[in-house]
Design a protein around this motif. Structure first.
Motif, PDB file in Angstrom:
ATOM      1  N   GLY A   1       0.783  -1.219   0.000  1.00 59.50           N
ATOM      2  CA  GLY A   1       0.000   0.000   0.000  1.00 59.50           C
ATOM      3  C   GLY A   1       0.816   1.271   0.000  1.00 59.50           C
TER       4      GLY A   1
ATOM      5  N   ARG B   1       2.019  -3.647  -4.147  1.00 58.61           N
ATOM      6  CA  ARG B   1       1.204  -4.855  -4.018  1.00 58.61           C
ATOM      7  C   ARG B   1       2.121  -6.025  -3.694  1.00 58.61           C
ATOM      8  NH1 ARG B   1      -1.818  -4.840  -9.728  1.00 58.61           N
ATOM      9  NH2 ARG B   1      -2.585  -6.836  -8.910  1.00 58.61           N
TER      10      ARG B   1
ATOM     11  N   LEU C   1      -4.366 -15.475   4.392  1.00 60.04           N
ATOM     12  CA  LEU C   1      -5.338 -14.478   4.849  1.00 60.04           C
ATOM     13  C   LEU C   1      -5.134 -14.137   6.323  1.00 60.04           C
ATOM     14  CD1 LEU C   1      -8.635 -15.685   3.104  1.00 60.04           C
ATOM     15  CD2 LEU C   1      -7.108 -13.811   2.403  1.00 60.04           C
TER      16      LEU C   1
ATOM     17  N   GLY D   1      -2.834 -11.390   6.689  1.00 60.91           N
ATOM     18  CA  GLY D   1      -3.193 -10.121   6.074  1.00 60.91           C
ATOM     19  C   GLY D   1      -2.941 -10.010   4.593  1.00 60.91           C
ATOM     20  N   ALA D   2      -2.643 -11.101   3.910  1.00 61.44           N
ATOM     21  CA  ALA D   2      -2.441 -11.044   2.463  1.00 61.44           C
ATOM     22  C   ALA D   2      -3.729 -10.603   1.774  1.00 61.44           C
ATOM     23  CB  ALA D   2      -2.003 -12.404   1.933  1.00 61.44           C
ATOM     24  N   ARG D   3      -3.625  -9.675   0.840  1.00 61.71           N
ATOM     25  CA  ARG D   3      -4.793  -9.152   0.138  1.00 61.71           C
ATOM     26  C   ARG D   3      -4.809  -9.540  -1.340  1.00 61.71           C
ATOM     27  NH1 ARG D   3      -7.329  -9.769   3.702  1.00 61.71           N
ATOM     28  NH2 ARG D   3      -9.078  -9.026   2.452  1.00 61.71           N
ATOM     29  N   GLU D   4      -3.766 -10.197  -1.799  1.00 63.99           N
ATOM     30  CA  GLU D   4      -3.727 -10.683  -3.183  1.00 63.99           C
ATOM     31  C   GLU D   4      -3.125 -12.071  -3.177  1.00 63.99           C
ATOM     32  OE1 GLU D   4      -2.687  -8.176  -6.483  1.00 63.99           O
ATOM     33  OE2 GLU D   4      -2.464  -6.453  -5.139  1.00 63.99           O
TER      34      GLU D   4
ATOM     35  N   ALA E   1     -11.326 -16.541  -1.374  1.00 67.00           N
ATOM     36  CA  ALA E   1     -10.473 -15.356  -1.493  1.00 67.00           C
ATOM     37  C   ALA E   1     -11.291 -14.144  -1.908  1.00 67.00           C
ATOM     38  CB  ALA E   1      -9.354 -15.608  -2.498  1.00 67.00           C
ATOM     39  N   LYS E   2     -12.192 -14.333  -2.858  1.00 66.17           N
ATOM     40  CA  LYS E   2     -13.029 -13.227  -3.315  1.00 66.17           C
ATOM     41  C   LYS E   2     -13.970 -12.766  -2.195  1.00 66.17           C
ATOM     42  CE  LYS E   2     -13.037 -12.059  -7.180  1.00 66.17           C
ATOM     43  NZ  LYS E   2     -12.211 -11.054  -7.888  1.00 66.17           N
TER      44      LYS E   2
ATOM     45  N   ALA F   1     -13.322 -12.795   0.855  1.00 67.05           N
ATOM     46  CA  ALA F   1     -12.496 -12.063   1.812  1.00 67.05           C
ATOM     47  C   ALA F   1     -12.008 -10.734   1.252  1.00 67.05           C
ATOM     48  CB  ALA F   1     -11.307 -12.925   2.233  1.00 67.05           C
ATOM     49  N   GLY F   2     -12.381 -10.434   0.007  1.00 65.56           N
ATOM     50  CA  GLY F   2     -11.981  -9.180  -0.606  1.00 65.56           C
ATOM     51  C   GLY F   2     -10.598  -9.195  -1.214  1.00 65.56           C
ATOM     52  N   ALA F   3     -10.031 -10.369  -1.404  1.00 69.24           N
ATOM     53  CA  ALA F   3      -8.689 -10.475  -1.976  1.00 69.24           C
ATOM     54  C   ALA F   3      -8.750 -10.568  -3.498  1.00 69.24           C
ATOM     55  CB  ALA F   3      -7.966 -11.697  -1.415  1.00 69.24           C
TER      56      ALA F   3
END
Length: 340
Positions: free
Chosen positions: A85, A96, A111, A114-117, A151-152, A154-156
């Motif tokens: 970020g 990223r 997750l 804290g992984a977001r991708e 993953a989706k 969870a917003g990743a």
């Protein structure tokens, strides 16, 4: 300062900017014989970000038995997560830090930190699917379905890697229509982006163009595609240029040309990020990457691995800048990141 840079001569029909998806810390180091200390890996990631890389694939949450070189994922990701970020220079995207996950357990681990991708890794051929995942292509896709869905939820963001898109060491040339079919299925699962892998480096520009054209005809937008070339036969840059002419704007590369594939012995190193950036900058294409700092970073990592970098650009520029003051004050001045 480096005293030699490419003459900038733009060519028609090419994108103005390319996003380099750096895979050195994951795809590069997973193929090393020795285990690289987690502290070195973390510093490698920091230096890559400091050099202007905005997308750096950090690690894989795979079982240590499969890839022992990446057994430290739970230690490495938290050590660099603070970089995610961060804004770069004016106009640069935020940093990223994607990670690879092989299954639901790997996703849970990623997750939780804290992984977001995340990325999943499939195959266009049955032989490699069995060698890499111990599953058929259909079984692998079935395994990925809940991973992508969770993953989706969870917003990743989700990237789908597809290996053996051009040739397979057991099966030979891979039919374009087979690759298109698996790509469509990965997108139907919910992948946001697909990376087309030339795992053993046998692709040629005409083959690249034919596959991209067939994908477009099947309804796959070029904006959702990335390319991942290996340089086994010296075709990686030529193949990249063919992809750029087709409209692709995301290219995978590995700093210093690190990497290969532990499940396909004929796979040699990835396209070196420095070689790619030299070409892109010469074409007037913006990357946001400082080639001087990137080269110094790859020299630093090569010293820790105990061998010279295979990248031609690294070797050429390092020899010309060995006495440069910036070589000792660039990537080493990372105190602002070390507290992240």
């Amino acid at each position: 300062m480096i005293d030699e840079l490419p003459m900038v001569l733009p060519a028609e029909g090419l994108p103005a900017r390319v996003r380099v998806h750096e895979v050195g810390p994951r795809d590069g180091l997973q193929n090393e014989q020795a285990i690289v200390p987690v502290e070195v890996k973390a510093e490698f990631v920091r230096r890559l970000v400091d050099a202007g890389l905005r997308t750096v694939e950090v690690t894989s949450f795979v079982h240590p038995r499969w890839v022992p070189q990446l057994a430290d994922a739970e230690r490495l990701f938290p050590a660099v997560a603070g970089l995610a970020g961060l804004a770069g220079h004016e106009g640069d995207a935020a940093v990223r830090l994607p990670v690879l996950v092989p299954n639901e357990r790997g996703l849970e681990r990623a997750l939780a930190l804290g992984a977001r991708e995340i990325a999943v890794f499939g195959s266009a051929t049955e032989s490699f699917a069995k060698a890499n995942l111990n599953r058929t292509v259909d079984e692998a896709l079935a395994m990925f379905a809940p991973v992508v869905a969770r993953a989706k939820e969870a917003g990743a963001g989700v990237r789908g890697y597809l290996s053996m898109c051009f040739g397979d060491p057991w099966e030979g040339p891979v039919p374009v229509e087979r690759v298109v079919g698996v790509c469509r299925r990965l997108l139907d699962l919910g992948c946001d982006e697909l990376s087309l892998g030339d795992t053993i480096g046998v692709a040629t520009p005409g083959h690249v163009t034919a596959l991209l054209t067939a994908l477009n005809e099947a309804g796959v937008s070029t904006e959702r595609l990335a390319v991942h070339f290996h340089d086994t036969y010296g075709q990686a840059l030529a193949n990249t240029l063919a992809a750029l002419r087709h409209g692709v704007t995301t290219v995978d590369a590995s700093a210093g040309g690190l990497g290969g594939c532990p499940y396909a012995r004929s796979a040699t190193g990835n396209l070196a990020t420095e070689d790619l950036v030299w070409m892109l900058h010469g074409l007037g294409i913006d990357t946001g990457i400082d080639l001087d700092r990137l080269t110094a970073t790859s020299v630093w990592m090569a010293e820790r691995l105990g061998r010279p970098s295979p990248s031609r650009t690294v070797r050429a520029l390092a020899s010309r800048s060995a006495d440069s003051p910036r070589n000792t004050t660039g990537p080493d001045s990372l105190d602002s990141h070390k507290e992240q």
